[in-house]
Write a protein that holds these residues in place. Structure first.
Motif, short mmCIF file in Angstrom:
data_model
loop_
_atom_site.label_atom_id
_atom_site.label_comp_id
_atom_site.label_asym_id
_atom_site.label_seq_id
_atom_site.Cartn_x
_atom_site.Cartn_y
_atom_site.Cartn_z
N THR A 1 29.75 32.41 35.06
CA THR A 1 28.57 33.27 34.94
C THR A 1 27.89 33.17 33.59
O THR A 1 26.74 33.59 33.46
CB THR A 1 28.93 34.75 35.17
OG1 THR A 1 29.73 35.23 34.07
CG2 THR A 1 29.68 34.94 36.49
N GLU B 1 27.88 41.81 39.03
CA GLU B 1 27.86 41.94 37.57
C GLU B 1 28.99 42.87 37.17
O GLU B 1 29.18 43.93 37.79
CB GLU B 1 26.51 42.48 37.08
CG GLU B 1 25.35 41.54 37.36
CD GLU B 1 24.04 42.07 36.81
OE1 GLU B 1 24.06 43.17 36.21
OE2 GLU B 1 23.01 41.40 37.00
N ALA C 1 31.16 35.86 41.60
CA ALA C 1 29.92 35.28 41.06
C ALA C 1 28.99 34.84 42.19
O ALA C 1 27.77 35.04 42.11
CB ALA C 1 30.25 34.11 40.14
#
Length: 292
Positions: A125, A103, A98
Motif C-alpha cells: 500500500t 485503510e 489492500a
C-alpha cells in the motif's frame, strides 16, 4: 468445512463458530481475539465503538484456512488485531485487505507478527509504519506466589451497589488519565467503555481507605485477563500493587480460570519484576504499529 483461503465476516457468531476452537487452543496468545469477539457478541456493535470503530470500520473478523484447518484470525475494530502469523500469512492478509481497499490506522499483535504485517502493508500500500515507543509484555500465570511481606490492609471485591460503582468509575477514570487513554470515564459514559464489564478488587488500608485497584475481564475460553492494575503515584512503593494483583489473581482462579494473563509495559522494570515475583512468566512481546 471452509476452503483454503481468507474468509471475512461481520458476524461474530459465525466467526466464533468457525474459529473458536482454534482460539481456545492457545488462549494466552489469542487473548485479544477472544476478549473482543466475546465483548462484541455480548454487547453488540457498541463495543466496537468503544474501541474506536465506527461507520465503515464497524467490527469485522477474518479466518485463514490452510489444509482444511484454521491457522490464523484477525479482528478489525478501527485498528487491526492479529493472531500469531508467519510472514507468509501476514503477507497474504495484507494482499487481501489492500485489494479490498481497506485503510488501516494501526496493527496490534505479538511483536514478530505485527512487524511482519507492517512490512507487508507497506509493500502493498505504500503506507509508512511507525513502531510505538511503548511495547508490552504479555504474561501468563505459572504458579501464584503471594507477596511477602504483605502490606497492612485487606482486599475487597467491589459489588454492584451504587457506592461501589462510583468507586469503580473514579478509579478507572484516574487510570485512564494516568495512561493517556483517549476516553471519558464518568457515570454517563461508563456503560459504553471497556471498563464496564470487568470485576474490580480494591486493596484497602487498615482504616478502610482504598489505595490500589485491579480489574479482571470475564472468564472466556477458560482464561481471565487481569486488566487493570493501578496505584496512584503518591501511594506507590508500599507493596499495594503486588497485594491487589495477588488478590485479583486468586479471584480469577476461584472463578474457574485455567489460565490468567496480563499485559505490562516492557519498559517498566518495577512492574515486570513485580509480576515475575508473583509467579507470572512472559508469553510474548507485544507491539503496535501506526500507519501514516
Amino acid at each position: 468445512m471452509l476452503p483454503d483461503d481468507w474468509h471475512l465476516t461481520d458476524d461474530v457468531d459465525d466467526f466464533l463458530a468457525e474459529a473458536g476452537g482454534f482460539l481456545r487452543s492457545r488462549p494466552g496468545r489469542h487473548v485479544m481475539q477472544l476478549t473482543w469477539a466475546e465483548r462484541i457478541r455480548a454487547r453488540g456493535a457498541g463495543a466496537g465503538a468503544a474501541a474506536g470503530a465506527s461507520g465503515a470500520d464497524a467490527p469485522s473478523f477474518g479466518i485463514l484456512v490452510r489444509a482444511g484447518e484454521v491457522c490464523g484470525t484477525f479482528y478489525r475494530l478501527g485498528s487491526l488485531g492479529l493472531s500469531p502469523f508467519t510472514p507468509e500469512q501476514a503477507d497474504s492478509l495484507a494482499v487481501r485487505l489492500a485489494a479490498l481497499g481497506h485503510e488501516l490506522p494501526r496493527v496490534s499483535a505479538d511483536h514478530d507478527t505485527a512487524t511482519a504485517f507492517a512490512e507487508a502493508w507497506q509493500r502493498h500500500t505504500g503506507a509508512t509504519p511507525k513502531l510505538r515507543d511503548t511495547r508490552l509484555n504479555l504474561y501468563g500465570l505459572h504458579a501464584l506466589t503471594p507477596p511477602r511481606p504483605q502490606p497492612a490492609g485487606r482486599a475487597r471485591l467491589l459489588g454492584d451497589s451504587g457506592a461501589d460503582l462510583d468507586e469503580a468509575v473514579r478509579w478507572c477514570a484516574e487510570f485512564a488519565e494516568a495512561v493517556g487513554e483517549d476516553v471519558t470515564v464518568d457515570a454517563a459514559t461508563w456503560p459504553s467503555t471497556r471498563y464496564a464489564d470487568k470485576r474490580y478488587t480494591l486493596w484497602e488500608s487498615p482504616d478502610g481507605v482504598p489505595v490500589s485497584v485491579a480489574g479482571m475481564n470475564p472468564l472466556i475460553g477458560g482464561q481471565i485477563q487481569i486488566d487493570i492494575v493501578y496505584t496512584p503515584a503518591h501511594l506507590r512503593g508500599h507493596g499495594y500493587a503486588a497485594a491487589v494483583t495477588a488478590a485479583v489473581t486468586r479471584t480469577a482462579l476461584a472463578a474457574g480460570a485455567r489460565d490468567v494473563v496480563l499485559f505490562a509495559d516492557a519498559g517498566n522494570p518495577t512492574s515486570n519484576a513485580l509480576y515475575r515475583r508473583l509467579g507470572y512468566r512472559v508469553l510474548t512481546g507485544w507491539s503496535v504499529y501506526d500507519f501514516s
